[in-house]
Each structure stands twice: as structure tokens, then as C-alpha cells.
Write an enzyme that holds these catalytic residues in place. Structure first.
Site, PDB file in Angstrom:
ATOM      1  N   ARG A  37      -3.507 -15.994  11.375  1.00  0.00           N
ATOM      2  CA  ARG A  37      -3.197 -15.800  12.803  1.00  0.00           C
ATOM      3  C   ARG A  37      -3.544 -17.038  13.615  1.00  0.00           C
ATOM      4  NH1 ARG A  37      -4.327  -9.300  13.505  1.00  0.00           N
ATOM      5  NH2 ARG A  37      -2.145  -8.808  13.220  1.00  0.00           N
ATOM      6  N   LYS A 197       5.477   8.577   4.540  1.00  0.00           N
ATOM      7  CA  LYS A 197       5.824   9.791   5.276  1.00  0.00           C
ATOM      8  C   LYS A 197       6.986   9.619   6.246  1.00  0.00           C
ATOM      9  CE  LYS A 197       1.269  11.888   5.320  1.00  0.00           C
ATOM     10  NZ  LYS A 197       0.142  12.232   6.184  1.00  0.00           N
ATOM     11  N   GLY A 354       2.352  -3.803   7.706  1.00  0.00           N
ATOM     12  CA  GLY A 354       1.272  -4.207   6.805  1.00  0.00           C
ATOM     13  C   GLY A 354       1.605  -4.083   5.333  1.00  0.00           C
ATOM     14  N   GLY A 377       1.947  -2.742  14.686  1.00  0.00           N
ATOM     15  CA  GLY A 377       2.372  -1.754  15.686  1.00  0.00           C
ATOM     16  C   GLY A 377       3.518  -2.243  16.552  1.00  0.00           C
TER      17      GLY A 377
HETATM   18  P1  AMP Z   1       3.562   3.481   4.986  1.00  0.00           P
HETATM   19  O1  AMP Z   1       2.190   3.067   5.446  1.00  0.00           O
HETATM   20  O2  AMP Z   1       4.060   4.742   5.624  1.00  0.00           O
HETATM   21  O3  AMP Z   1       4.562   2.360   5.003  1.00  0.00           O
HETATM   22  O4  AMP Z   1       3.372   3.922   3.447  1.00  0.00           O
HETATM   23  C1  AMP Z   1       3.016   3.021   2.445  1.00  0.00           C
HETATM   24  C2  AMP Z   1       2.407   3.778   1.325  1.00  0.00           C
HETATM   25  O5  AMP Z   1       3.355   4.690   0.797  1.00  0.00           O
HETATM   26  C3  AMP Z   1       1.990   2.884   0.169  1.00  0.00           C
HETATM   27  O6  AMP Z   1       0.603   2.993   0.019  1.00  0.00           O
HETATM   28  C4  AMP Z   1       2.711   3.482  -1.026  1.00  0.00           C
HETATM   29  O7  AMP Z   1       1.900   3.556  -2.175  1.00  0.00           O
HETATM   30  C5  AMP Z   1       3.063   4.872  -0.564  1.00  0.00           C
HETATM   31  N1  AMP Z   1       4.204   5.431  -1.295  1.00  0.00           N
HETATM   32  C6  AMP Z   1       5.437   4.936  -1.346  1.00  0.00           C
HETATM   33  N2  AMP Z   1       6.214   5.698  -2.146  1.00  0.00           N
HETATM   34  C7  AMP Z   1       5.449   6.712  -2.598  1.00  0.00           C
HETATM   35  C8  AMP Z   1       5.688   7.834  -3.442  1.00  0.00           C
HETATM   36  N3  AMP Z   1       6.903   8.042  -4.003  1.00  0.00           N
HETATM   37  N4  AMP Z   1       4.670   8.670  -3.681  1.00  0.00           N
HETATM   38  C9  AMP Z   1       3.459   8.445  -3.122  1.00  0.00           C
HETATM   39  N5  AMP Z   1       3.178   7.412  -2.313  1.00  0.00           N
HETATM   40  C10 AMP Z   1       4.159   6.549  -2.047  1.00  0.00           C
END
Ligand code: AMP
Length: 396
Positions: A37, A197, A354, A377
């Protein structure tokens, strides 16, 4: 026509320049452990100093509740001095006598860092009296902290209403890159959205389906979409209560002529652990006691060709549990292919968030993308189509 004012629009010589930067660097044992940064803001600081402006740095650090020596910017200012190769003076309060005295002593081209703006609770409240105190310290305000631009705080937004406001070079580069990705992109545009999610990315998906030609959905969130379509997903991570939301997003995509590209097969395992045995299954044959941890080989090939069809790519979120080999495969293959297409000048590729930055680093291709945003964010809110207060205030 440029949408916002930049350093090209102002003569900074002799002026007191309040420069909002992102100095929120990781620290270990009182030392900066990653100077990325600091390197990013160095060009703006050096340009203003070289042109004879008096550089007065404003930044927050951490989330202090009031004055807290553990969250002082003093060690960061010392590290910054090494990066910009200039002395950086320090004042232990951003308002009142310490700041005013240090600023009065500045000569043209000097650099001063003021203490953590969040030592005053009025910073996050965008309190008018606090903004007025800060505004007294400068002749102009330059915002170079895109990563804090989604917050309407005193130093990130309020000052823009009190002083002539300009984008710094890092902010300018970020806004130019984002404009090329979703503002005025070369078509067709593809988005890849993955991650754990759906619930954290509903606004993002709803916005993207109205803007892009194709949307690849992967990661845990794809499981929710597959479940909504009646696929048996075994013990996979999913938010079954969001099935109706997933279907609504698909309908909106269809109405907007956005093709949704969901997995057509899956890489599954019976354990959520690195190197656990993995199997490729069609969607009609996912074992009930297994978990989908990555897109399957046919899906990977489908994403590969979707990237080939695109002129612009926007990416947020991994396609699988990329921290665990071999469930990083879908993400790594897509990242490397997008990097190749970018190097061949066939694709403009912009990624952020991230985990996405971590995944691109893991693939060794972050520097091959057209632009990688480290602003978590703020990048997501931009992808959601929300106006960013710290950017809006820069518009001419
Ligand atoms: P996010 O912070 O919402 O971008 O989610 C990232 C996280 O989603 C990472 O730690 C991945 O390991 C997890 N992830 C991605 N695909 C899967 C999956 N099919 N099952 C469980 N975790 C997942």
C-alpha cells in the site's frame, strides 16, 4: 471527457495539499510486514513534492476507540519515508496545535504525516466541525485512497465539500481501470463470480446481470443455484433458503440477455481437507454424502471458452475451495487462461477482492492481469453499482 478532477488540473506549487492516502498496512512486532500500500501511494506523494507542494498526509489506521498508541501511524510514517526516499515528518494529532505547528514549519516539497484520523470519533461521523478543523490545514484536498472511498468520513469525503478536490494518481489509475471494465467496456463482457455464499453477493449479482453479456457463477454460491434448479448437491456448502433469490437472479439475467454459466459437472470430495481424494461427477450423480469443492473438468473447459469469447473480464471470488489442493484447479486454470489472453492483448481483465487477489497470486498471474484492485469493500461496492462517496465528491 474526464469525469473527475486530477493532479493535471491544479498547480500545487507552494500549496498545502491535504492528501488522503491508505496507510492501513499489516504490521508485525511494530514493523510494516507488507509495504504494497505504501508503494501504491508513493507516486502521488513524490509528484506533489517534486512540483513544490507541501504534502500533508491524512490516513486512518485500524479501528481504534479513541487515542491508542498501538494504532499510531508513527511507525508507518517511518516506513513510508524509506519507500518514497524522502524525510517524512510526523505530527501526533491531526487537528489542533500539533498539526498546525508542523504545517507552519513545512517548506515547499516537504512531506508531513498527521496522526491517525480515527483517534477522533468525529472522523467516521463526518462531523462538520471536525471537517472544518481539518480543512483549515490545507489549500486543496487530494484523495488517493480508493480503498476507503466507499465510506463518507471526514477525511475521505467531507473535505471534498470544503476544499477544491482532486483525484491522486493511484485513485485515477483505479477509476480508469474500473471504467474500462464496466463503465465503457469493450464487448462482450464476462464476469466471473465465485466465493462461499450468495447472501454476501446478492447486490453484486443483481447489478452484474444488467451490465455483462455472460456471468460465470462458481464456488460455494453455485451450489445454491444448482440446488434451486433441483440438482442434488449432497453435503455441499449452500444456502438452501436462498433458492428463490437464485431463481430471481436467473430470471433477471434472462430478461437482460445475460447468459448465466453454471457448472455442468463438479469436483467432489468426502472431506473438507487438502489432498483428500477427489472425484469428478456429472450433476446427476453427486453422491449424497459428498461435497462439491470445485468446478469439474467440463465446467473448466466451458469457462475457458467463455473467456475466449470475451473482450473484457471482471472477476471476484474463487471458483472452488482454492486454499485446498487439488480444489484450486478450476480457479488456477481460469486465472492462467485469463492472464494468457490478457498478455496476447485479446482481453482486458480486472479482478478484485481479498480472496481473488490471493488466488491470482497463488496462480502467479496477478501482474499479468490488466488491473488487480486490492480495495476489498470499495471494489465490491463498485461492482454492486453503488456510488462511492469519496469518488462522487471528485466529480467536476
Ligand atoms: P468469498 O469470501 O465469499 O469470496 O469466499 C471465498 C471462500 O469461498 C474461499 O475461502 C473458498 O475456499 C470458499 N469456497 C469456494 N468454493 C467453495 C466450495 N465449493 N465449498 C466450500 N467453500 C468454497
Amino acid at each position: 471527457m474526464k469525469q473527475f478532477r486530477t493532479l493535471d488540473d491544479v498547480d500545487v506549487k507552494g500549496k498545502r495539499v491535504l492528501l488522503r492516502v491508505d496507510l492501513n498496512v499489516p504490521m508485525e512486532n511494530g514493523h510494516v510486514s507488507d509495504a504494497t500500500r505504501l508503494e501504491r501511494v508513493a507516486p502521488t506523494i513524490n509528484e506533489i513534492a517534486s512540483k513544490g507542494g507541501k504534502v500533508i498526509l491524512l490516513a486512518h489506521f485500524g479501528r481504534p476507540k479513541g487515542r491508542d498508541p498501538k494504532e499510531s501511524l508513527k511507525p508507518v510514517a517511518a516506513a513510508l519515508s524509506g519507500v518514497i526516499k524522502r524525510p517524512v515528518a510526523f505530527a501526533d494529532d491531526c487537528i489542533g496545535a500539533p498539526g498546525a505547528t508542523a504545517i507552519a514549519a513545512l517548506k515547499d516539497g516537504d512531506v508531513l504525516c498527521l496522526e491517525n484520523t480515527r483517534f477522533h470519533k468525529e472522523e467516521e461521523k463526518n462531523d462538520p466541525a471536525f471537517v472544518a478543523e481539518l480543512a483549515k490545514l490545507g489549500d486543496i484536498w487530494v484523495n488517493d485512497a480508493f480503498s476507503a472511498a466507499h465510506r463518507a468520513h471526514a477525511s475521505t469525503e467531507g473535505l471534498g465539500h470544503k476544499l477544491p478536490a482532486y483525484a491522486g494518481r493511484t485513485m485515477q489509475a483505479e477509476l480508469d481501470a474500473l471504467d474500462k471494465a464496466l463503465g465503457r467496456p469493450a464487448k462482450p463482457v464476462i464476469a466471473i463470480v465465485g466465493g462461499a455464499k450468495v447472501s454476501t453477493k446478492i447486490d453484486l449479482l443483481e447489478n452484474l446481470v444488467t451490465k455483462v453479456d455472460a456471468l460465470v457463477i462458481g464456488g460455494g454460491m453455485a451450489n445454491t443455484f444448482l440446488h434451486a434448479q433441483g440438482v442434488q448437491i449432497g453435503k455441499s456448502l449452500a444456502e438452501k433458503d436462498l433458492a428463490a433469490t437464485a431463481l430471481r437472479i436467473m430470471e433477471k439475467a434472462e430478461a437482460s440477455n445475460c447468459a448465466i454459466i453454471l457448472p455442468v459437472d463438479a469436483t467432489v470430495s468426502f472431506h473438507f481437507a487438502a489432498n483428500s481424494p477427489s472425484f469428478a461427477y456429472g450433476l446427476d450423480a453427486i453422491p449424497p454424502d459428498s461435497m462439491i469443492l470445485d468446478v469439474g473438468p467440463q465446467s473448466t473447459a466451458r469457462i475457458h471458452s467463455a473467456i475466449d469469447d470475451a473482450a473484457t473480464l471482471v472477476w471476484n471470488g474463487p471458483l472452488g475451495a482454492f486454499e485446498l489442493t487439488p480444489f484450486d484447479r478450476g480457479t488456477m486454470v481460469a486465472a492462467k487462461h485469463a492472464a494468457e489472453r490478457t498478455k496476447a492483448k485479446k482481453l482486458v481483465s480486472v479482478a478484485g477482492g481479498g480472496d481473488t487477489v490471493a488466488a491470482l497470486n497463488q496462480a502467479g498471474v496477478a501482474s499479468d492481469f490488466s488491473y488487480v484492485s486490492t480495495a476489498g469493500g470499495a471494489f465490491l461496492e463498485w461492482m454492486e453499482g453503488k456510488p462511492l462517496p469519496g469518488v462522487e465528491v471528485l466529480k467536476a
